[in-house]
Design an enzyme around this catalytic site. Structure first.
Site, mmCIF file in Angstrom:
data_model
loop_
_atom_site.group_PDB
_atom_site.id
_atom_site.type_symbol
_atom_site.label_atom_id
_atom_site.label_comp_id
_atom_site.label_asym_id
_atom_site.label_seq_id
_atom_site.Cartn_x
_atom_site.Cartn_y
_atom_site.Cartn_z
ATOM 1 C CD GLU A 346 -3.095 -1.384 2.223
ATOM 2 O OE1 GLU A 346 -2.846 -0.667 3.285
ATOM 3 O OE2 GLU A 346 -3.700 -2.473 2.129
ATOM 4 C CD GLU A 453 -4.533 -8.229 0.427
ATOM 5 O OE1 GLU A 453 -5.144 -7.741 1.018
ATOM 6 O OE2 GLU A 453 -3.022 -8.064 0.729
#
Ligand SMILES: *[C@@H]1O[C@H](CO)[C@@H](O)[C@H](O)[C@H]1NC(C)=O
Ligand SMILES: *[C@@H]1O[C@H](CO)[C@@H](O)[C@H](O)[C@H]1NC(C)=O
Ligand SMILES: *[C@@H]1O[C@H](CO)[C@@H](O)[C@H](O)[C@H]1NC(C)=O
Ligand SMILES: *[C@@H]1O[C@H](CO)[C@@H](O)[C@H](O)[C@H]1NC(C)=O
Ligand SMILES: *[C@@H]1O[C@H](CO)[C@@H](O)[C@H](O)[C@H]1NC(C)=O
Ligand SMILES: *[C@@H]1O[C@H](CO)[C@@H](O)[C@H](O)[C@H]1NC(C)=O
Ligand SMILES: *[C@@H]1O[C@H](CO)[C@@H](O)[C@H](O)[C@H]1NC(C)=O
Ligand SMILES: *[C@@H]1O[C@H](CO)[C@@H](O)[C@H](O)[C@H]1NC(C)=O
Ligand SMILES: *[C@@H]1O[C@H](CO)[C@@H](O)[C@H](O)[C@H]1NC(C)=O
Length: 577
Positions: A346, A453
């Protein structure tokens, strides 16, 4: 290619004829997403439902907000286009109203250029109730045309207005060749199927002959897939160590995994200096015992919230030391045992490390990780790049820019890198048109893309949404693996459980099992034609083939691999009865 022959009962000889009848090139053209051209291409699909897409007929069909803010231009080569000024509001310069139909998917494209520098230009759709839906972005340049790609799905029938926007309202935007092309869900699905046939399968041809090279017409050829090449897996968490049922459930389905939290820094070093890898070691051991490959998740997470508590207040000097120790510890421990590292999680949304260690922190982590574990693929891993068109920070063009910066950092050019896209989809119909355009943009880097994910938020259509997302990922030629973040309820997976507490599949679990079955060839039984030939379109992977002749009481087997890389051979099976 390895050939094993079964000579228990028969004398057997094999000849491989390389006939090179594979299907390689796929029609997804990424090159247009990177090139900046002197003249734009014509509108895709002739503009689709856009009226006057090439501005051949002045501003017919378009609404120009104010005199003086939209100008018509003609290039030296005679191409007509428009230039808009003052893009404070996306619809306050140039827009066109189109009617969307519920259930359809719309791919968008346009060519844009700007008056100075480099700026992000977005397409925005305004619905009749005033909502602004972002549909795609490009980093446009001065002096040449770039392709802006994106799309929208319609969850209601309504008119929408299409407009353009730049964050820098000082620049003028040149626009041409605008296209919005509708597809029904059925058309979209059939395009996916066509793509799957091209990118996940290859044509194989067998010739069955006798010892004297006579074709064995009527030979029964049984082709069985032993292993699939495409990594379609699921995360696991520490609960798998506690429940045998969870272990069986997992190992009977998946060969690829990511540990949800157990390898993260906040799990392995809760207290400074007291490393504890008990859980992640035990999970890796379980995975190895069952032939399950593991993605390393993650070395660092750039979100300030998810640092170990003791890390948050460290001075830059102390953080530098602690981070060096962390990366050295976890990467050395699992060196050569994982298929991927999420090096920085991220880092498009957050910059905990960049703030404290400098703007090149991520690039330096990639450099160090690569030196410690040179044969493992090093990933960035982000959310919202494919799943949320409103999120500017993680857009595909920003992702591409960031990973290219990391790879261009001095010393990083040899790194084997990958693009990790989390894929946490919200509720509602997923915007597959936007997802595809983002995959196209990232596919243009040539780096492998993994959906890392994947899940879909709770919703009455959760299972259907999940299926659409998985099919879109699987059918895209740049996607090389998919991991879901889901599992059985016993594992604590409440948002998208795949099995309930009695190990009964949920609707989402049914989707997953259906796709696991659909994406492999299973066992095919085919009869050889009068020339002894058998043709089959097979998913990439490992196979066993057994040939039996109804008259001669003889059969023989061999193993082979179907891959996309090598020219596929005609496998010539000769049987000596
Ligand atoms: C616009 O004009 C160009 C030639 O200048 C032509 O190639 C293109 O097809 C025209 N587009 C439409 C929609 O008529
Ligand atoms: C741009 O448009 C906005 C909104 O319509 C207006 O308030 C502003 O004065 C315009 N700016 C220029 C430079 O024309
Ligand atoms: C359509 O989707 C948008 C989000 O993309 C959501 O805000 C809206 O409520 C949805 N409308 C319907 C009728 O489902
Ligand atoms: C080849 O062998 C098969 C049986 O093994 C026999 O029926 C056939 O006549 C042979 N053909 C030739 C050309 O010898
Ligand atoms: C390490 O972690 C395991 C699993 O959570 C735990 O059982 C064990 O007590 C921990 N060891 C130490 C020394 O804290
Ligand atoms: C999508 O991103 C926008 C902007 O960051 C955010 O406000 C919105 O909540 C996100 N939507 C979902 C479903 O996560
Ligand atoms: C970051 O790396 C670039 C080279 O890629 C260099 O030009 C720049 O000075 C570096 N920044 C810092 C703060 O070291
Ligand atoms: C065919 O071969 C099998 C195994 O070698 C043998 O058990 C069987 O009796 C044979 N049948 C005939 C009709 O020869
Ligand atoms: C696959 O074929 C090989 C030899 O060709 C054989 O040893 C192996 O047992 C076969 N596997 C299965 C499951 O049939």
């Amino acid at each position: 290619m390895k050939i094993f022959t079964d000579t228990r009962f028969f004398c057997l000889s094999l000849i491989l004829l390389f006939s090179g009848n594979s299907i390689n090139a796929f029609s997804y053209d990424y090159s247009a997403t990177t090139k900046c051209l002197v003249e734009p291409h014509r509108a895709q699909y002739g503009g689709g439902i856009i009226v006057n897409p090439d501005f051949n007929y002045s501003l017919e069909g378009w609404t120009a907000y104010r005199q003086g803010e939209v100008e018509e231009h003609v290039s030296k080569a005679g191409n007509r286009f428009v230039v808009v000024h003052n893009t404070t509001h996306p619809l306050h310069s140039l827009s066109q109203k189109v009617q969307l139909e519920k259930g359809k998917l719309y791919t968008f494209s346009a060519w844009v250029k700007i008056s100075e520098g480099r700026e992000t230009v977005s397409v925005v759709f305004r619905t009749s109730d005033g909502e602004l839906v972002h549909g795609g972005k490009v980093i446009a340049e001065h002096g040449c045309w770039s392709l802006l790609k994106g799309g929208i799905v319609a969850n209601f029938s309504s008119p929408v207005e299409i407009g353009f926007q730049s964050q820098n309202t000082k620049v003028e935007i040149g626009i041409d060749s605008v296209s919005l092309q509708p597809f029904t869900k059925k058309q979209w699905r059939s395009h996916q199927e066509e793509s799957i046939d091209k990118v996940r399968k290859s044509k194989m041809r067998f010739q069955i002959t006798n010892a004297n090279k006579t074709a064995m017409q009527g030979a029964i050829v049984s082709i069985k897939q032993m292993k699939s090449d495409f990594p379609f897996g699921c995360c696991m968490n520490y609960n798998i160590l506690k429940y045998t049922d969870y272990q069986n459930w997992f190992a009977s389905r998946f060969k690829f995994t990511t540990f949800t939290n157990e390898m993260k820094w906040y799990s392995t070093e809760k207290i400074q200096g007291q490393e504890n890898y008990t859980l992640s070691d035990a999970m890796l051991k379980f995975a190895k015992q069952h032939g399950i490959s593991v993605r390393g998740h993650n070395i660092f997470w750039d979100d300030p919230k998810f640092q170990p508590d003791w890390v948050k207040p460290l001075s830059p000097e102390d953080l530098q030391k602690a981070a060096a120790k962390r990366i050295n510890s976890v990467v050395s421990r699992y060196r050569g045992q994982l298929i991927a590292w999420d090096v920085v999680n991220e880092n498009l949304h957050f910059n905990f490390y960049e703030d404290k260690l400098g703007e090149n922190a991520s690039a330096e982590f990639f450099s160090t990780a690569q030196k410690l574990d040179p044969n493992t693929i090093m990933f960035m891993n982000e959310y919202n790049t494919i799943e949320n068109s409103s999120d500017e920070r993680a857009s595909a063009v920003n992702y591409r820019k960031k990973i290219q910066e990391i790879l261009q950092y001095p010393g990083n050019d040899g790194i084997i890198a990958g693009i990790g896209l989390q894929g946490h989809f919200g509720s509602g119909q997923p915007n597959l048109a936007y997802m595809r355009s983002s995959l196209d943009i990232l596919g243009s880097t040539g780096l492998p893309i993994w959906l890392t994910e994947v899940n879909a938020e709770k919703d009455p259509n959760q299972a259907e949404n999940l299926e659409e997302i998985l099919r879109e990922g699987y059918s895209h030629p740049a996607v090389e693996g998919i991991i879901m973040f889901a599992g059985p309820e016993i594992g604590g997976f409440k948002d998208m459980p795949l099995a309930d507490t009695n190990w009964k599949n949920t609707p989402a679990g049914d989707v997953v099992d259906k796709l696991l079955g659909e994406w492999e060839s299973g066992t095919l039984e085919v009869t050889a034609d009068d020339r002894g030939f058998v043709n089959a379109l097979l998913f990439h992977g490992d196979y066993n083939v057994t040939v039996q002749h109804p008259e001669a009481n003889s059969s023989t087997s061999l193993s082979f691999r179907v891959t996309k890389d090598i020219p596929q051979p005609t496998i010539n099976v000769q049987i000596h009865a």
